[in-house]
Design an enzyme around this catalytic site. Structure first.
Site: not given
Ligand code: NAP
Length: 280
Positions: A48, A92, A115
Site C-alpha cells: 500500500k 490494518q 476502508d
C-alpha cells in the site's frame, strides 16, 4: 475466454491519479495503523505504501506492539482524527484477539475512514449506495465487472461469502447498481445450483480451487477474490484451469482483484481528502 487481468487498468488509473494530484498540487496523506508482526499484514502494508508513493500520496505507518491495549489504540486514532493534515486512516486487519476490532474502527472520523468500515459508512452504503466511502475490494470487483459487461442492470450476480469486508458490502454495492443479487455462504444448500444461475459469479470464501466447472454457466463472468497461500504459490478460490474454458471471462490470481483493491485504496484516499476539504 477473456482473461480479465487488472495490470493495464491499474496502470492507466494510477497515471491519471498521479497527474491529477500533481496538477492540483495536492498534499494528501494516508496513515496506516499496524499492530503486531502478522507476515501477511506486513506485506500488504508495504504494498500500500509503495502504491501511494507511486502516485504522490504520502503514506505513514504507525506501528504498535502486539500487546498494545485497545484503549491506547483508540486514544491514538482520536489524535489522528484531530490532525487536519491527516486525510485518511486505515487500521490494518486483523487486529490481535484481545482488541475489539469494531470499537477501534468505529473511532475513525467517518470522512477519514478510507476502508469504509465505520458504522456510519456501512449504513450509508446500505441506505444510499456508493455516496459515502465504500470498501476497496468491492469497488475493485465492480470496476472489473463493468470492464466486460457494459450494462449490468438486471444481471444476476451471485456472491460467495458474507464477510463484513467483502461479501456484505459487495452485495449492497451491486444492488445499488440494479443487479439482482444472491449471497451464498457455508450453510447454503445445493450451492452449485445457485452459482450456475449467475451471470456474474464472485467468490470470496478463501478455499483453494473450490469453484469447479460444474459451478458456472457458459456465459458467466467469474471474479475470484480469494487469496490462498499454499507452500509454493498463491491461488484463488476458482480452479482456474478447470473453469477457464467454460465461461466468458475470468480473473486470474494473482493479477486480478488484488491490484484493484490497492488502486481503490488510492482512489478512496483522494475521496477522503475531498470530503475533509468539502464545505458544509
Ligand atoms: P472470511 O471472513 O473468512 O469469510 C469467508 C466467507 O466464505 C464466509 O462468509 C463463509 O461462510 C464463506 N464460506 C466458507 N466456506 C464456504 C463454503 N464451503 N461454501 C460457501 N461459502 C463458504 O473471508 P474474507 O475476509 O471475506 O475473505 C475471503 C477471501 O478473500 C480470502 O481468501 C481473503 O484472503 C480474500 N481477500 C482478498 C482480497 C483482495 O484484495 N483480493 C481482499 C479481501 C479478502 P459463513 O459466513 O457461513 O462462515
Amino acid at each position: 475466454v477473456f482473461i480479465l487481468t487488472s495490470k493495464e487498468i491499474v496502470h492507466r488509473e494510477e497515471i491519471s491519479l498521479k497527474e491529477h494530484i500533481k496538477a492540483k498540487r495536492l498534499e494528501i496523506s494516508l496513515h496506516v495503523v499496524l499492530v503486531g508482526n502478522n507476515p501477511a499484514s506486513l506485506v500488504y502494508v508495504e504494498r500500500k505504501k509503495k502504491a501511494c508513493e507511486s502516485v504522490g500520496i504520502h503514506c505513514f505507518i504507525h506501528a504498535f506492539q502486539e500487546n498494545v491495549t485497545e484503549q491506547k489504540l483508540i486514544e491514538y486514532i482520536k489524535e489522528l482524527n484531530k490532525n487536519p493534515s491527516i486525510h485518511a486512516i486505515l487500521v490494518q486487519l486483523p487486529l490481535p484477539k484481545h482488541i475489539n476490532q469494531h470499537r477501534v474502527i468505529d473511532t475513525i472520523d467517518d470522512r477519514k475512514d478510507v476502508d469504509g468500515l465505520t458504522t456510519k459508512n456501512r449504513t450509508r452504503l446500505v441506505m444510499e449506495g456508493d455516496n459515502g466511502i465504500v470498501p476497496c475490494t468491492p469497488l475493485g470487483c465492480l470496476h472489473l465487472i463493468k470492464t466486460v459487461r457494459k450494462d449490468i442492470s438486471g444481471l444476476h450476480a451471485v456472491i460467495l461469502g458474507r464477510s463484513h469486508l467483502v461479501g456484505k458490502p459487495l452485495f449492497h454495492l451491486l444492488l445499488s447498481e440494479n443487479m439482482t443479487v444472491t449471497i451464498a455462504h457455508s450453510k447454503t444448500k445445493n450451492i452449485e445450483e445457485v452459482t450456475r444461475c449467475a451471470d456474474v459469479l464472485i467468490s470470496a470464501v478463501g478455499l483453494p480451487k473450490f469453484i469447479k466447472k460444474n459451478f458456472v454457466k457458459s456465459d458467466a463472468v467469474v471474479i475470484d477474490v480469494g487469496i490462498n497461500r499454499l507452500d509454493d504459490a498463491i491461488i484463488g478460490d476458482v480452479d482456474f484451469e478447470d473453469v477457464k474454458n467454460h465461461v466468458a471471462a475470468i480473473t486470474p490470481v494473482p493479477g486480478g482483484v488484488g491490484p484493484m483493491t490497492v488502486l481503490y485504496l488510492l482512489k478512496n484516499t483522494l475521496r477522503c481528502y475531498e470530503l475533509i476539504h468539502a464545505k458544509y
